[in-house]
Design a protein around this motif. Structure first.
Motif, PDB file in Angstrom:
ATOM      1  N   MET A 188      31.044  43.678  40.129  1.00 10.58           N
ATOM      2  CA  MET A 188      31.789  42.433  40.338  1.00 10.58           C
ATOM      3  C   MET A 188      31.731  41.554  39.092  1.00 10.58           C
ATOM      4  O   MET A 188      32.741  40.957  38.687  1.00 10.58           O
ATOM      5  CB  MET A 188      31.195  41.684  41.532  1.00 10.58           C
TER       6      MET A 188
ATOM      7  N   ARG B 257      34.873  40.260  36.618  1.00 11.12           N
ATOM      8  CA  ARG B 257      35.146  38.869  36.244  1.00 11.12           C
ATOM      9  C   ARG B 257      35.191  38.705  34.730  1.00 11.12           C
ATOM     10  O   ARG B 257      36.039  37.993  34.192  1.00 11.12           O
ATOM     11  CB  ARG B 257      34.092  37.943  36.852  1.00 11.12           C
TER      12      ARG B 257
ATOM     13  N   ILE C 252      37.143  46.834  43.869  1.00  9.85           N
ATOM     14  CA  ILE C 252      36.708  45.454  43.677  1.00  9.85           C
ATOM     15  C   ILE C 252      37.129  44.601  44.866  1.00  9.85           C
ATOM     16  O   ILE C 252      36.384  43.722  45.323  1.00  9.85           O
ATOM     17  CB  ILE C 252      37.284  44.888  42.366  1.00  9.85           C
ATOM     18  N   ASP C 253      38.330  44.849  45.405  1.00  8.91           N
ATOM     19  CA  ASP C 253      38.779  44.102  46.579  1.00  8.91           C
ATOM     20  C   ASP C 253      37.855  44.353  47.767  1.00  8.91           C
ATOM     21  O   ASP C 253      37.538  43.424  48.535  1.00  8.91           O
ATOM     22  CB  ASP C 253      40.209  44.495  46.934  1.00  8.91           C
TER      23      ASP C 253
ATOM     24  N   GLN D 274      34.490  42.494  47.109  1.00  8.14           N
ATOM     25  CA  GLN D 274      34.652  41.049  47.276  1.00  8.14           C
ATOM     26  C   GLN D 274      34.700  40.672  48.748  1.00  8.14           C
ATOM     27  O   GLN D 274      34.127  39.665  49.168  1.00  8.14           O
ATOM     28  CB  GLN D 274      35.921  40.577  46.568  1.00  8.14           C
TER      29      GLN D 274
ATOM     30  N   ASP E 250      31.217  41.044  50.281  1.00 10.36           N
ATOM     31  CA  ASP E 250      30.352  39.974  49.779  1.00 10.36           C
ATOM     32  C   ASP E 250      30.695  38.640  50.438  1.00 10.36           C
ATOM     33  O   ASP E 250      29.799  37.834  50.750  1.00 10.36           O
ATOM     34  CB  ASP E 250      30.516  39.870  48.266  1.00 10.36           C
ATOM     35  N   ALA E 251      31.968  38.395  50.674  1.00  5.32           N
ATOM     36  CA  ALA E 251      32.389  37.113  51.238  1.00  5.32           C
ATOM     37  C   ALA E 251      32.147  37.034  52.744  1.00  5.32           C
ATOM     38  O   ALA E 251      31.826  35.951  53.268  1.00  5.32           O
ATOM     39  CB  ALA E 251      33.870  36.888  50.940  1.00  5.32           C
TER      40      ALA E 251
END
Length: 373
Positions: free
Chosen positions: A84, A88, A24-25, A28, A31-32
């Motif tokens: 993702m 959440r 997940i890290d 993320q 994606d960022a």
């Protein structure tokens, strides 16, 4: 369906993360930042590592995670985006439970990092005073008892096999050298190798319904009335005790209706009587009183804690003896129905407590005559 496995990490520094998956890290970060190279820099990792991990997880999960189009930034696939979203959702719904679990784990591991704390593994025949001892020892003496309830025979076997530091078993206060108890425990224990630490004396008897409606005052009464009896499993100390009491009464196992029906603990026997599934069972007084049942005493017995003589100087056993010797614990134990403190915390020899070994002093040899008076 993919399965979820939980892992945790021990760290010296504080961290706000609860339960996080490394994938997940990575997602993320991509994606960022829109590229693997930028994601790697943000995470403090090499491009090669991030690329390799993304490909490994694509193979593991069987779906694409990242999409690349010529001249455009990297972006998450539909599957990656749903991962993702699932993360959440899980964090939003489960964060209170996860935080509570993390706190419990931290409290448990705090013992390992506390040099004043001790842990003692104890396999023991079921006894309701032991959980009380566990709570008292942890609160007052920083001693943590890892108790595994099992039959008396299995408990001593676990001690002899090195699976625990101490075992708990029980016998009549004055056991017969020719009893089943002697035949059961004598082969498992060896004078000079094992030592007993005194724990307490308790009362065993018939657990019956309130008011004792069937008028059961002995095993003869149970047999005569055909009362539904509930037993303990083979290998349990109470099963050994029952068979000795039956032999003393001149009764066979077949005389009890339900002799083959078993429950795993004193509490379970009491619950069976309370629920009307049985009319009587052999158990300790505390189990009966705590459920509002009547109790007919039949025998007093000593509950023994046994360890190897070589373990007596271990800090955990020293802490246990200090706990048992304390006035606070002895007062608490005396308040339990059917219990009294006897030689609590004292080191006792097998020969002193159990009459199964006899040692005759060696005769001194008569010196040969030298011909003089």
């Amino acid at each position: 369906m993919h399965r979820v496995q939980l892992h945790y990490t021990l760290r010296r520094d504080a961290s706000d993360a609860l339960v996080r998956h490394p994938l997940i890290d990575l997602l993320q970060a991509v994606d960022a930042h829109g590229s693997i190279s930028a994601a790697a820099r943000a995470l403090g990792l090499s491009y090669r590592h991030v690329w390799g991990e993304l490909k490994r997880w694509e193979d593991e999960l069987g779906s694409e995670l990242i999409l690349w189009e010529k001249g455009q930034s990297a972006r998450l696939s539909d599957f990656g985006a749903k991962l993702m979203w699932a993360e959440r959702q899980a964090q939003a719904r489960l964060s209170p439970q996860i935080e509570a679990l993390r706190a419990d784990l931290e409290r448990a591991f705090a013992v390992a990092f506390d040099p004043s704390a001790h842990v003692l593994t104890l396999y023991a025949s079921h006894d309701d005073a032991l959980p009380a001892l566990r709570a008292h020892a942890a609160a007052e003496h920083n001693l943590h008892l890892d108790i595994r309830f099992t039959g008396s025979v299995d408990a001593i076997a676990a001690l002899n096999e090195g699976r625990c530091i101490m075992a708990g078993f029980h016998t009549l206060t004055q056991p017969d050298p020719d009893s089943l108890a002697a035949r059961t425990y004598k082969p498992l224990l060896q004078p000079g190798l094992h030592k007993i630490i005194g724990f307490g004396r308790r009362t065993q008897g018939l657990i019956v319904a309130p008011g004792n409606p069937l008028g059961l005052h002995s095993l003869h009464d149970v047999a005569r009335t055909g009362a539904r009896f509930v037993n303990r499993p083979m290998g349990s100390g109470t099963r050994v005790l029952l068979d000795d009491l039956l032999a003393d009464a001149g009764l066979s196992a077949a005389a009890l209706s339900g002799y083959a029906d078993t429950e795993p603990s004193h509490a379970a026997v009491a619950q069976a009587v309370a629920a009307g599934q049985a009319d009587a069972g052999l158990g300790i007084e505390l189990a009966a009183r705590s459920r509002g049942l009547d109790f007919v005493p039949l025998a007093h017995e000593d509950y023994h804690l046994v360890c190897l003589k070589s373990a007596l100087e271990q800090p955990a056993i020293q802490a246990l003896r200090a706990t048992l010797h304390s006035a606070a614990w002895q007062e608490r134990m005396a308040a339990l129905a059917g219990y009294t403190c006897t030689r609590c915390g004292d080191i006792l020899s097998l020969r002193e407590r159990l009459p199964w070994w006899t040692f005759r002093p060696k005769k001194r040899p008569i010196p040969a005559s030298d011909g003089h008076r």
